[in-house]
Design a protein around this motif. Structure first.
Motif, PDB file in Angstrom:
ATOM      1  N   GLU A   1       0.829  -1.207   0.000  1.00  0.00           N
ATOM      2  CA  GLU A   1       0.000   0.000   0.000  1.00  0.00           C
ATOM      3  C   GLU A   1       0.863   1.257   0.000  1.00  0.00           C
ATOM      4  O   GLU A   1       1.663   1.476   0.902  1.00  0.00           O
TER       5      GLU A   1
ATOM      6  N   SER B   1      10.662   4.868   5.946  1.00  0.00           N
ATOM      7  CA  SER B   1      10.495   6.289   5.624  1.00  0.00           C
ATOM      8  C   SER B   1      11.744   6.828   4.934  1.00  0.00           C
ATOM      9  O   SER B   1      11.644   7.616   3.988  1.00  0.00           O
TER      10      SER B   1
ATOM     11  N   PHE C   1      11.706   5.917   1.387  1.00  0.00           N
ATOM     12  CA  PHE C   1      10.809   6.802   0.629  1.00  0.00           C
ATOM     13  C   PHE C   1      11.538   8.095   0.268  1.00  0.00           C
ATOM     14  O   PHE C   1      11.439   8.590  -0.844  1.00  0.00           O
ATOM     15  N   GLY C   2      12.299   8.628   1.217  1.00  0.00           N
ATOM     16  CA  GLY C   2      13.030   9.863   0.985  1.00  0.00           C
ATOM     17  C   GLY C   2      14.361   9.670   0.278  1.00  0.00           C
ATOM     18  O   GLY C   2      15.112  10.624   0.116  1.00  0.00           O
TER      19      GLY C   2
ATOM     20  N   LEU D   1       7.680   3.471   3.197  1.00  0.00           N
ATOM     21  CA  LEU D   1       6.508   3.996   3.913  1.00  0.00           C
ATOM     22  C   LEU D   1       6.262   5.406   3.390  1.00  0.00           C
ATOM     23  O   LEU D   1       7.127   6.270   3.505  1.00  0.00           O
ATOM     24  N   THR D   2       5.082   5.614   2.837  1.00  0.00           N
ATOM     25  CA  THR D   2       4.832   6.851   2.084  1.00  0.00           C
ATOM     26  C   THR D   2       3.572   7.565   2.574  1.00  0.00           C
ATOM     27  O   THR D   2       2.775   7.012   3.329  1.00  0.00           O
ATOM     28  N   TYR D   3       3.411   8.787   2.097  1.00  0.00           N
ATOM     29  CA  TYR D   3       2.170   9.521   2.375  1.00  0.00           C
ATOM     30  C   TYR D   3       0.964   8.699   1.954  1.00  0.00           C
ATOM     31  O   TYR D   3      -0.061   8.674   2.626  1.00  0.00           O
TER      32      TYR D   3
ATOM     33  N   TYR E   1       0.523   5.508   1.888  1.00  0.00           N
ATOM     34  CA  TYR E   1       0.146   4.452   2.844  1.00  0.00           C
ATOM     35  C   TYR E   1      -0.790   5.043   3.903  1.00  0.00           C
ATOM     36  O   TYR E   1      -1.813   4.444   4.248  1.00  0.00           O
ATOM     37  N   VAL E   2      -0.424   6.206   4.415  1.00  0.00           N
ATOM     38  CA  VAL E   2      -1.252   6.847   5.440  1.00  0.00           C
ATOM     39  C   VAL E   2      -2.610   7.241   4.855  1.00  0.00           C
ATOM     40  O   VAL E   2      -3.653   6.986   5.457  1.00  0.00           O
ATOM     41  N   ARG E   3      -2.590   7.823   3.659  1.00  0.00           N
ATOM     42  CA  ARG E   3      -3.849   8.249   3.036  1.00  0.00           C
ATOM     43  C   ARG E   3      -4.786   7.051   2.859  1.00  0.00           C
ATOM     44  O   ARG E   3      -5.959   7.094   3.232  1.00  0.00           O
ATOM     45  N   ILE E   4      -4.254   5.962   2.327  1.00  0.00           N
ATOM     46  CA  ILE E   4      -5.073   4.773   2.066  1.00  0.00           C
ATOM     47  C   ILE E   4      -5.663   4.231   3.358  1.00  0.00           C
ATOM     48  O   ILE E   4      -6.841   3.879   3.420  1.00  0.00           O
ATOM     49  N   ASN E   5      -4.858   4.222   4.410  1.00  0.00           N
ATOM     50  CA  ASN E   5      -5.295   3.553   5.632  1.00  0.00           C
ATOM     51  C   ASN E   5      -5.981   4.445   6.647  1.00  0.00           C
ATOM     52  O   ASN E   5      -6.575   3.961   7.606  1.00  0.00           O
ATOM     53  N   ALA E   6      -5.905   5.741   6.418  1.00  0.00           N
ATOM     54  CA  ALA E   6      -6.663   6.647   7.288  1.00  0.00           C
ATOM     55  C   ALA E   6      -8.111   6.698   6.814  1.00  0.00           C
ATOM     56  O   ALA E   6      -8.977   7.203   7.503  1.00  0.00           O
TER      57      ALA E   6
END
Lengths: 410, 410
Positions: free
Chosen positions: A283, A317, A320-321, A397-399, A401-406
């Motif tokens: 994700e 993270s 990702f960066g 670990l990306t933005y 991932y957070v968007r999908i799971n929030a």
């Protein structure tokens, strides 16, 4: 993989490539979009079957039903899979629904219930809308379009937040007979398999004993599906099913067969390719991250360390960066709880040494940045402490991932 | 906390509140901004000292030096701390630098080297710029402004990606004498303590034996600092130091002292308050998440389950999205590897039941959303399987966590 010459990769192969198998998928209304959400693999003869299941204490209802089917005589004719709803933590009604799903599929294909396996993936804790599921199952026999088009529909039908379908296929020769092994999988989130991954299906036309297939499946899972992580969360629905039609006509495969090593390597290739594809399509992921650990006291210790590094949110993270932040890598190695010598660790990012003998090494930041911006990053950890080694796969670990799971459920 | 009446919270108290202690901080040039990056706690008499350290195999150099100081006679006069550079994985030069840092501080304060502890936090793998560190240390005695202003400068000096300083202070009466206990901490990232948190300092003027202080520190850490997680990554630099000046004049505290339970409860309050503050201020966090587990076979089992739930990336993402996605909570419970009865689990979000007897319960989504949007969310898990219980604290997983950690070093 030095054993690759033992078999040939079939780039366009699908789970329908091995002799005897068909597959198909359709949209029955579990997903809000028009994407496929129901699929089946069908075998024209009883296929020798083996499976591994999640170790999560809260196993979803379809796992219980599938386990019963395989236990009855070690053979399967069909697997029916829905996505969009996991039928997990749904209590007695969920269990009844999984049995009803199996019964409907047995009716539709004209099989005994015990010849059918069921699998579900999606949201936990909601009851399956059985009218849609049963309505869809009625249409599955017609959806078993011959060949790869049907298999493509199947591979689409099992996806949830996955972006791409995951398939793998190889052929090899077993005492003069061409044998094909193929697989399809889905992954994306809640991926930290322990005994099996989210959902994966392997088909082959090899003749192989049930015991040998089950043994091979377990061993292979330990070094493939059990070595990937997306987010450290082990699903309630993980299941890997292997089916062997036996139509290739070879003498029965089992350890000791002259072609056993080739078959095992080919089988592992299919599983590893699917596992890597799940990691790469984690994700929100933008790249595949591979961690190799060598010089650990045992392979098991190396596996624990590799999985700790690949699972570190800070390492993920940094990947990702595209940040060559090896301090996070060694910190993860150090918290794995495995024996290490604090003074003898080497770390390389691809071919770029960043730590030798646990001491920082000057490296070209531009070169490291260019490497880390690639679509595959390999982190090498050499412990100089023993002969154990392992490889694990994950993703950044990306933005996203957070968007999908929030906002997954709502 | 029903024992809160055993002591009084001092809202504005600092590590300089207990008798005998001063603290201060300044900017010596380790951070790129003008924020403080060097600080000290100083005690006018030799303070009984105890500490716990990270279990990470790669312990940073300052931990070795501090361990030696405390081992020499169990007393400390000063602790010097820098932020912006962890002095971890820096080899022999890093070790020499940690000793040099201690020596410089001993010179500046007119103490023996063994009376000084050192601590570092920040980037791993870079050598300390010792000219700046030593230059800064020379200015520390003057920075020990009396009272809370100096302590405030200290609390600022130990922060890295933290947004707010973390302090706690309580008073209680021990055989007629007023005793004060205070603490300061920093956290933010690489927070998954195992024996100690990132950096925390507790001061008290109580008279207490070294053995009793060390024992209390270990027990308290297990249920406070070791029960928080931000990202599952255990730092190389975690260290918690407690110093007791003894100036309160009470008879020596140890288990069996009539006021021991009060003191232990007050001590735990300070540690728990700091631990919660670290969780609430986790990198990128928008809210504090508390997980209580009851009905486990043992307290230890409950702790393992609570830490698995609080550490789940999927649960953390759902908390960011204020999504009542209890399926992820039960999936995390199920993968903790602890004994549970799959059919008897209750889950509540605050006061809202969402699962009873492992079966979904209809709940008001609007009410749940409003609750989950608050700045503190409590997840209750009741296993109905034993008498074990535990509480863990963490935070949500947000875009800002990814942003901070995708670009921390570069």
């Amino acid at each position: 993989m030095e054993v690759v010459s033992l078999f040939q990769v079939v780039p366009e192969g699908t789970v329908a490539s091995p002799q005897g198998f068909q597959a198909g998928g359709l949209h029955c209304g579990l997903k809000k979009t028009s994407r496929n959400d129901l699929g089946a693999i069908y075998c024209e003869v009883p296929a020798t079957a083996a499976a591994v299941y999640t170790t999560n204490a809260f196993q979803a209802a379809p796992l219980k039903v599938t386990r019963e089917s395989i236990a009855s005589n070690g053979r399967l004719r069909a697997v029916v899979v829905n996505s969009g709803n996991a039928n997990a933590c749904t209590g007695r009604q969920g269990e009844a629904d999984a049995y009803a799903m199996r019964a409907a599929a047995a009716d539709a294909f004209g099989l005994a219930a015990s010849e059918v396996a069921v699998a579900s993936t999606g949201v936990i804790g909601e009851l399956l809308p059985m009218d849609r599921v049963v309505g869809g199952i009625v249409g599955l026999p017609a959806a078993l379009a011959a060949g790869d088009e049907g298999a493509d529909q199947f591979a689409q039908a099992i996806l949830t937040t996955d972006l791409v379908k995951k398939e793998s296929c190889v052929t090899l020769t077993v005492d003069g007979h061409e044998v094909t092994i193929a697989g399809a999988a889905k992954g994306s989130g809640m991926i930290h398999p322990n005994m099996a991954t989210m959902l994966a299906f392997v088909t082959t036309d090899a003749v192989i004993s049930q015991q040998a297939l089950q043994g091979l499946l377990g061993q292979t899972t330990d070094v493939t599906f059990n070595m990937i992580t997306v987010d450290g969360d082990t699903s309630t629905n993980d299941m890997l099913i292997a089916m062997a039609s036996g139509l290739a006509g070879n003498t029965e495969l089992a350890p000791g067969h002259p072609d056993w090593d080739s078959f095992a390597a080919a089988f592992r290739h299919v599983c590893q390719t699917l596992a890597q594809a799940i990691a790469r399509d984690g994700e929100g992921a933008t790249r595949l991250v591979e961690v190799t650990v060598s010089g650990a006291v045992t392979d098991q210790s190396a596996r624990a360390i590799a999985k700790t590094v690949i699972g570190s949110s800070l390492v993920k993270s940094a990947m990702f960066g595209a940040d060559a932040n090896w301090g996070r890598i060694i910190a993860a190695v150090g918290r794995a709880g495995e024996p290490v010598n604090p003074d003898t660790v080497d770390i390389k990012l691809g071919d770029i040494p960043v730590l030798i003998g646990s001491q920082p090494v000057a490296f070209d930041e531009e070169q490291a940045l260019a490497y880390l911006q690639g679509d595959t990053v390999v982190i090498h950890v050499e412990l100089h402490y023993g002969a154990g080694q392992a490889t694990a796969w994950g993703c950044d670990l990306t933005y996203d991932y957070v968007r999908i799971n929030a906002a997954y459920r709502t």
